[in-house]
Design a protein around this motif. Structure first.
Motif, PDB file in Angstrom:
ATOM      1  N   TYR A 186       0.859  -1.177   0.000  1.00 40.86           N
ATOM      2  CA  TYR A 186       0.000   0.000   0.000  1.00 40.86           C
ATOM      3  C   TYR A 186       0.904   1.239   0.000  1.00 40.86           C
ATOM      4  O   TYR A 186       2.036   1.198   0.493  1.00 40.86           O
ATOM      5  N   PRO A 187       0.430   2.357  -0.563  1.00 41.30           N
ATOM      6  CA  PRO A 187       1.307   3.509  -0.807  1.00 41.30           C
ATOM      7  C   PRO A 187       1.393   4.503   0.345  1.00 41.30           C
ATOM      8  O   PRO A 187       1.145   5.697   0.178  1.00 41.30           O
ATOM      9  N   TYR A 188       1.788   4.027   1.516  1.00 38.90           N
ATOM     10  CA  TYR A 188       1.881   4.873   2.701  1.00 38.90           C
ATOM     11  C   TYR A 188       3.063   4.415   3.559  1.00 38.90           C
ATOM     12  O   TYR A 188       3.469   3.247   3.499  1.00 38.90           O
ATOM     13  N   VAL A 189       3.550   5.314   4.409  1.00 38.32           N
ATOM     14  CA  VAL A 189       4.653   4.972   5.312  1.00 38.32           C
ATOM     15  C   VAL A 189       4.144   4.409   6.633  1.00 38.32           C
ATOM     16  O   VAL A 189       4.939   4.047   7.495  1.00 38.32           O
ATOM     17  N   ALA A 190       2.834   4.326   6.805  1.00 41.68           N
ATOM     18  CA  ALA A 190       2.253   3.807   8.047  1.00 41.68           C
ATOM     19  C   ALA A 190       1.433   2.562   7.756  1.00 41.68           C
ATOM     20  O   ALA A 190       0.829   2.438   6.691  1.00 41.68           O
ATOM     21  N   GLY A 191       1.449   1.640   8.709  1.00 45.56           N
ATOM     22  CA  GLY A 191       0.600   0.460   8.652  1.00 45.56           C
ATOM     23  C   GLY A 191      -0.466   0.544   9.733  1.00 45.56           C
ATOM     24  O   GLY A 191      -0.505   1.501  10.517  1.00 45.56           O
ATOM     25  N   SER A 192      -1.325  -0.466   9.793  1.00 45.73           N
ATOM     26  CA  SER A 192      -2.390  -0.449  10.796  1.00 45.73           C
ATOM     27  C   SER A 192      -2.803  -1.860  11.142  1.00 45.73           C
ATOM     28  O   SER A 192      -3.012  -2.692  10.249  1.00 45.73           O
ATOM     29  N   THR A 193      -2.927  -2.125  12.416  1.00 51.86           N
ATOM     30  CA  THR A 193      -3.361  -3.440  12.889  1.00 51.86           C
ATOM     31  C   THR A 193      -3.802  -3.282  14.349  1.00 51.86           C
ATOM     32  O   THR A 193      -4.141  -2.177  14.783  1.00 51.86           O
ATOM     33  N   GLY A 222      -6.950  -0.855  18.283  1.00 54.01           N
ATOM     34  CA  GLY A 222      -6.214  -0.881  17.026  1.00 54.01           C
ATOM     35  C   GLY A 222      -5.379   0.372  16.905  1.00 54.01           C
ATOM     36  O   GLY A 222      -5.594   1.362  17.623  1.00 54.01           O
ATOM     37  N   ALA A 223      -4.405   0.346  15.995  1.00 54.93           N
ATOM     38  CA  ALA A 223      -3.505   1.491  15.886  1.00 54.93           C
ATOM     39  C   ALA A 223      -2.916   1.612  14.487  1.00 54.93           C
ATOM     40  O   ALA A 223      -2.812   0.628  13.748  1.00 54.93           O
ATOM     41  N   VAL A 224      -2.540   2.827  14.160  1.00 56.31           N
ATOM     42  CA  VAL A 224      -1.783   3.136  12.950  1.00 56.31           C
ATOM     43  C   VAL A 224      -0.348   3.365  13.379  1.00 56.31           C
ATOM     44  O   VAL A 224      -0.071   4.227  14.221  1.00 56.31           O
ATOM     45  N   TYR A 225       0.564   2.573  12.814  1.00 62.09           N
ATOM     46  CA  TYR A 225       1.981   2.627  13.169  1.00 62.09           C
ATOM     47  C   TYR A 225       2.769   3.290  12.035  1.00 62.09           C
ATOM     48  O   TYR A 225       2.787   2.780  10.911  1.00 62.09           O
ATOM     49  N   PHE A 226       3.445   4.387  12.320  1.00 59.15           N
ATOM     50  CA  PHE A 226       4.277   5.058  11.319  1.00 59.15           C
ATOM     51  C   PHE A 226       5.660   4.400  11.346  1.00 59.15           C
ATOM     52  O   PHE A 226       6.637   4.949  11.842  1.00 59.15           O
ATOM     53  N   GLN A 227       5.707   3.199  10.761  1.00 59.17           N
ATOM     54  CA  GLN A 227       6.833   2.289  10.972  1.00 59.17           C
ATOM     55  C   GLN A 227       7.739   2.118   9.766  1.00 59.17           C
ATOM     56  O   GLN A 227       8.701   1.354   9.813  1.00 59.17           O
ATOM     57  N   MET A 228       7.449   2.822   8.658  1.00 60.38           N
ATOM     58  CA  MET A 228       8.252   2.677   7.450  1.00 60.38           C
ATOM     59  C   MET A 228       8.896   4.003   7.077  1.00 60.38           C
ATOM     60  O   MET A 228       8.550   5.054   7.616  1.00 60.38           O
ATOM     61  N   ARG A 229       9.829   3.937   6.116  1.00 60.06           N
ATOM     62  CA  ARG A 229      10.478   5.137   5.608  1.00 60.06           C
ATOM     63  C   ARG A 229      10.133   5.295   4.129  1.00 60.06           C
ATOM     64  O   ARG A 229      10.000   4.307   3.409  1.00 60.06           O
ATOM     65  N   GLU A 230      10.035   6.529   3.688  1.00 58.24           N
ATOM     66  CA  GLU A 230       9.556   6.805   2.341  1.00 58.24           C
ATOM     67  C   GLU A 230      10.395   6.149   1.253  1.00 58.24           C
ATOM     68  O   GLU A 230       9.848   5.653   0.257  1.00 58.24           O
ATOM     69  N   ASP A 231      11.703   6.107   1.409  1.00 58.48           N
ATOM     70  CA  ASP A 231      12.522   5.516   0.336  1.00 58.48           C
ATOM     71  C   ASP A 231      12.244   4.025   0.190  1.00 58.48           C
ATOM     72  O   ASP A 231      12.253   3.491  -0.930  1.00 58.48           O
TER      73      ASP A 231
END
Length: 498
Positions: A292-299, A350-359
């Motif tokens: 998916y095209p975002y830097v955050a996931g959710s679970t 539940g939560a949205v985790y900003f766990q990735m980096r854009e690159d």
């Protein structure tokens, strides 16, 4: 112009799309054309202005809009949404015409729950929602609900485990594995596209790969697919990717690596390493992936993954529902506790985790074998914006603005690549004989409007959507009638020409 499906006996139509910029889903350049639709299928494609409107047929003047295959959301948790909210506005307004349910080992069937569903099954339903003893029963309920989009089904590992096991916090016994195999066999016979797992989650984390292979082999016997939310997307990502690929190779079926990412600051930048591994695996076996095209996931909100470093936003909380949409750090400060303790107090949540980096996100999206899947959670009080925005975000932000790939290539990732991977041979292309799942959009204005602050916002630039040849969205407004159907593997695997 590709023609993978059968030629209808007559080019007459009940709907004519005039003068569209056609992106056929193959990744080839666009061409101007008229497209005729009859009896739910594409009946003819010809140079713009060359097809005449038959008496009684409807005309849609595309006026230079882009015409593409309806987008296929390969990674959803819409199992209950297609029953409870069959208008499916979060997906239809993105140009999505098909959703694949049952991902990450979580499917609504087969399970008649006698207890409250544990996480992550709680993400898609409560005990009364888990009332389908078989996939056939669930498929029948979906067909009766009449969703606005098509529905392909996967059977989830965690659902099988809670159904067949006394204790999911242990490896399955031989008898329990046989019980799960029988349930999965029924699901595949009922039309499921394959089997999914989520070894990351506690309901399945005690399963070894032998258990997974024993189940994936059932899907393989029916020509199905195996999708995997791998055991570890953090430090152990390489071992977890190999584990999933090993299962697919042993069971002899295609593998899809779900929502591929390198999670957590310690792993940022490792996508070069993970994609190289996937490329190497693809030399000897069928391996795909979605993102998916975002830097955050959710679970689910898990205190074990609260590190005090990355931003975490609460998407729902049973104990404190008023906290939905707020950052965990702010809640913790307000309560005078650390973030782990705040997470425990919010549980279940539940939560949205900003766990990735854009690159890393860009690198994964750029990989030529990456499909697009929203992974949206429709029942969250304050959902991740990917639920409403993934596909327009690819077209607008990453394609038009960032020029990460061409428009024909972006459309291929959301249509034919997905259809081919999941065995939907009659969909995913603008080609004579294929089902007329189609989207008309404005390439200059298409964009996601959903944000982390305001996530329930329909996209801009999606003008018309057809599902099985019938208008589902007109001028951005949903039609009253709904024409989606359950896409059973046996019916979708072969084109009429075969």
């Amino acid at each position: 112009m590709t023609t993978p499906c059968a030629m209808p006996s007559t080019p007459s139509s009940d709907l004519l799309i005039h003068d569209a910029e056609v992106y056929d889903g193959s990744g080839s350049p666009a061409f101007r054309a008229d497209v005729a639709v009859r009896a739910g299928r594409i009946a003819a494609i010809a140079a713009a202005g060359s097809l005449q409107l038959p008496p009684g047929a409807r005309l849609i003047d595309a006026q230079g809009l882009a015409l593409a295959p309806g987008f296929i959301d390969v990674h959803t948790h819409d199992d209950r949404q297609v029953l409870d909210s069959p208008a499916m506005l979060p997906k239809l307004t993105q140009g999505v015409t098909t959703v694949i349910t049952g991902n990450c080992g979580i499917s609504l069937a087969p399970w008649q729950a006698t207890m409250a569903p544990p996480a992550p099954l709680s993400l898609i339903g409560t005990q009364p929602d888990y009332r389908y003893a078989s996939v056939a029963d669930y498929a029948s309920a979906v067909q009766d609900a009449g969703p606005a989009v098509n529905v392909g089904m996967l059977v989830g590992h965690s659902t099988l485990r809670v159904n067949a096991m006394r204790d999911t916090q242990a490896p399955a016994t031989a008898q329990e594995i046989e019980a799960m195999r029988a349930l999965l066999d029924e699901g595949m016979r009922a039309g499921a596209l394959g089997f999914s797992s989520g070894l990351f989650y506690k309901t399945s984390s005690h399963a070894n790969n032998d258990e997974v292979i024993a189940l994936a082999s059932v899907a393989a016997e029916h020509g199905g697919i195996y999708t995997s939310h791998i055991r570890d997307e953090y430090d152990g990502v390489i071992d977890a990717l190999n584990e999933a690929c090993d299962a697919g190779r042993a069971a002899r079926l295609p593998v899809v690596l779900s929502h591929h990412k390198c999670a957590g600051p310690a792993n940022w930048g490792r996508s070069s390493e993970t994609l190289a591994l996937i490329t190497e695996r693809r030399r000897t076996q069928a391996v795909g992936l979605d993102a998916y095209p975002y830097v955050a996931g959710s679970t689910v909100l898990d205190p074990d993954y609260v590190d005090g470093v990355i931003r975490i936003m609460v998407s729902w909380s049973q104990a404190h529902p008023q906290m939905a949409g707020r950052d965990l750090s702010d809640i913790a400060a307000e309560w005078g506790v650390d973030q782990k303790e705040a997470a425990r107090r919010l549980h279940p949540a539940g939560a949205v985790y900003f766990q990735m980096r854009e690159d890393d996100v860009r690198r994964v999206l750029s990989y030529p074998h990456t499909m697009i899947g929203s992974d949206g959670l429709p029942h969250d009080a304050h959902p991740h914006p990917r639920l409403w925005g993934s596909f327009p975000r690819v077209l607008g932000h990453y394609c038009r603005e960032e020029q990460l790939f061409t428009l024909p290539e972006a459309i291929r990732r959301m249509s034919s690549l997905s259809a081919d991977t999941f065995g939907l041979k009659q969909r995913g292309r603008v080609a004579v004989g294929c089902w007329a799942d189609l989207v008309l959009f404005d390439p200059a204005t298409v964009a996601d409007r959903a944000s982390f602050a305001q996530p329930k916002q329909a996209a801009a630039g999606i003008v018309h959507v057809l599902v099985n040849g019938e208008v589902a969205l007109e001028g951005g407004v949903p039609a009253a009638a709904r024409h989606g159907r359950v896409l059973r593997r046996q019916e979708e695997r072969y084109s009429p020409a075969e």
